[in-house]
Design an enzyme around this catalytic site. Structure first.
Site, PDB file in Angstrom:
ATOM      1  N   TYR A   1       0.242  -8.096  37.961  1.00 14.16           N
ATOM      2  CA  TYR A   1      -0.642  -8.027  36.801  1.00 14.16           C
ATOM      3  C   TYR A   1      -1.019  -9.446  36.404  1.00 14.16           C
ATOM      4  CZ  TYR A   1      -2.226  -7.326  32.014  1.00 14.16           C
ATOM      5  OH  TYR A   1      -2.971  -7.332  30.870  1.00 14.16           O
TER       6      TYR A   1
ATOM      7  N   GLU B   1      -9.003  -9.061  33.009  1.00 17.64           N
ATOM      8  CA  GLU B   1      -7.724  -8.524  33.482  1.00 17.64           C
ATOM      9  C   GLU B   1      -7.827  -8.054  34.932  1.00 17.64           C
ATOM     10  OE1 GLU B   1      -5.083  -5.569  31.078  1.00 17.64           O
ATOM     11  OE2 GLU B   1      -6.185  -4.365  32.528  1.00 17.64           O
TER      12      GLU B   1
END
Ligand code: GDP
Ligand code: MN
Length: 378
Positions: free
Chosen positions: A100, A188
Site C-alpha cells: 500500500y 493512492e
C-alpha cells in the site's frame, strides 16, 4: 474531483509510474478486442468508489470471450450503488506481494503525509483499524519534498522486501511529484504489486483533485464527468452560479455571502423546514444574477417556496430589491417567495417590494417561519 482508475493510471504513467498494459472499454465488444491483444487479463469496473474487488467488480479472465462476458456482467449495471459506464481491461499480473502506498494532506500536521504498508490489498481498512502500527507514515516538508533517505526509511518501516525497495522508492518519489503538480488531495496505489519477477507496478490507482484548483489544471478538467454530477448543479456550474443541491429539501434559499446562506439553511432547519439548496449570489446581486439564481433554484421541482436573505453592506438593499422585482416580472413563478433584508438601504428595499408578489419579512427568523408556512399551505 475524483478520477476513474483508468484516468488516474494515465496521469501516473505520464509521471513514469509503471502501470499494467491495458485500455478502457465502454462496450463488451471493445473489452473483447482489448483482451485479444492482452491474453490473460483483468476486467475492472470503473466507478468512483473503492472496494470493487470484494463487490465483484474485479474479474481475472483467461480468454477474450471471458473478458466479453465479464464486461457484459458489469457495464450498465450498478456496483456499490453506482452505474458502471466503463471497464478497464488490463494484463493480469503474477502477484507475489500487495503493498500500500499513498499521499494525502494531513490536517493535524498540516502537511502532505505519505503512508506505506506491506499489508496492502483489499483489507487495508481493517489493517488501519486493527493494526495501525503496520502502516508507516512520513510527514513531508513541502519546502524540500521527500528526501531519498526518508523514502528508504519509509520503505523499511513499512516492512517492504529490501529487493523491492529501489522500485518502491522510485515510485514514491514520482507519486509525490504528481500529487503536488496536479493539486491532488489524495493519490493512492493499493495494491502496489511486486510481481513474481520482482517488478513493482501500480495495479490500482485512486486519485482526487482539489476542485478549487481545476482552473489551473486544464489537462485534468477534461476528466470531469458531468454525467456523474447532479443535473442542476452541472447547469449552475456552467453558468457560474454558486449552487449546491440538498436532496430531500423543499425550501429554495438565495442569499448574498456564503456564511449568511449557511446560517439561513440552519435557520430554516431550526424552524422545521428542509432547505432544498445552498445558493450564494455574491456581492452586487444585479437583476441578471438574481434571475440566474432564481431560475437555477426553481429548476428543482421539489421547491415549494423561496427565501431570499440579503444583507446589505456595499450591496444596497434597494438595488437588490429592484433586481428581484425585475427578475420576477420576467418569470412565471408559481411558488411563494419571502424576502428578508437588512443593512444598507434595507428599509427602502422592503418598501419597493410592497404590492409585489413577494412577502417582506423583518427578521431572519420571521422570514424562515413565513416561507415554511406559505410553502406548505398550498
Ligand atoms: P479495489 O478493490 O476497488 O481497490 O480494486 P483493486 O484494483 O485494488 O483490485 C482488488 C484486488 O484484485 C487486488 O487487491 C488483487 O488482490 C486482486 N487481483 C488479482 N489479480 C489482479 C491483477 O492482475 N490486477 C489487479 N489490479 N488486481 C488483481
Ligand atoms: Mn484497490
Amino acid at each position: 474531483m475524483k478520477l476513474y482508475e483508468f484516468q488516474a493510471k494515465e496521469v501516473f504513467a505520464g509521471e513514469g509510474i509503471p502501470v499494467p498494459r491495458g485500455q478502457m472499454a465502454s462496450t463488451p465488444a471493445e473489452a473483447e478486442a482489448i483482451a485479444r491483444e492482452l491474453g490473460r487479463c483483468v476486467v475492472k469496473a470503473q466507478v468512483h468508489v473503492g472496494g470493487r474487488g470484494k463487490a465483484g467488480g474485479v474479474k481475472v479472465v483467461n480468454t477474450r470471450e471471458e473478458a466479453r462476458v465479464a464486461a457484459e456482467g458489469m457495464l450498465g449495471k450498478p456496483l456499490k450503488g453506482l452505474i458502471v459506464h466503463h471497464v478497464l481491461v488490463e494484463e493480469a499480473l503474477q502477484i507475489a506481494s500487495e503493498y500500500y502506498l499513498s499521499v494525502i494532506i494531513d490536517r493535524t500536521s498540516k502537511r502532505p503525509v505519505m503512508m506505506a504498508s506491506a499489508m496492502g490489498g483489499v483489507d487495508i481498512e481493517e489493517v488501519a483499524a486493527t493494526t495501525p502500527e503496520r502502516i508507516a507514515r512520513l510527514v513531508i516538508d513541502p519546502a524540500y519534498g521527500p528526501l531519498d533517505f526518508e523514502l528508504r526509511k519509509l520503505s523499511a518501516d513499512a516492512g517492504f522486501d529490501p529487493r523491492a525497495s529501489r522500485g518502491v522508492v522510485d515510485i514514491a518519489r514520482r507519486l509525490y511529484r504528481v500529487f503536488v503538480r496536479t493539486d491532488a488531495s489524495l493519490a493512492e496505489i493499493n495494491p502496489l504489486v511486486v510481481t513474481d519477477r520482482g517488478a513493482v507496478i501500480a495495479a490500482d490507482a485512486k486519485f482526487d483533485v482539489d476542485d478549487n484548483a481545476l482552473y489551473r489544471q486544464q489537462a485534468l478538467a477534461r476528466f470531469r464527468e458531468e454525467s456523474e454530477e447532479d443535473e442542476i448543479e452541472a447547469q449552475a456550474h456552467r453558468r457560474g452560479v454558486n449552487y449546491v443541491r440538498l436532496p430531500g429539501g423543499d425550501i429554495g434559499i438565495i442569499g448574498n455571502g456564503a456564511g449568511l446562506v449557511m446560517s439561513t439553511l440552519d435557520l430554516v432547519t431550526r424552524h422545521g423546514g428542509k432547505p432544498a439548496n445552498f445558493l450564494d449570489v455574491g456581492g452586487g446581486a444585479s437583476a441578471e444574477s438574481v434571475r440566474e439564481a432564481l431560475s437555477i433554484v426553481l429548476m428543482d421541482p421539489n421547491v415549494k417556496g423561496v427565501l431570499f436573505n440579503i444583507f446589505g453592506g456595499i450591496t444596497r438593499g434597494d438595488l437588490v430589491a429592484q433586481g428581484i422585482l425585475d427578475a420576477v416580472s420576467t418569470m412565471d413563478i408559481k411558488v411563494p417567495m419571502v424576502v428578508r433584508m437588512a443593512g444598507t438601504r434595507a428599509k427602502e428595499g422592503l418598501a419597493l417590494l410592497e404590492g409585489s408578489p413577494l412577502t417582506p419579512a423583518a427578521g431572519p427568523a420571521e422570514a424562515a417561519e413565513r416561507v415554511i408556512e406559505l410553502a406548505h399551505k398550498r
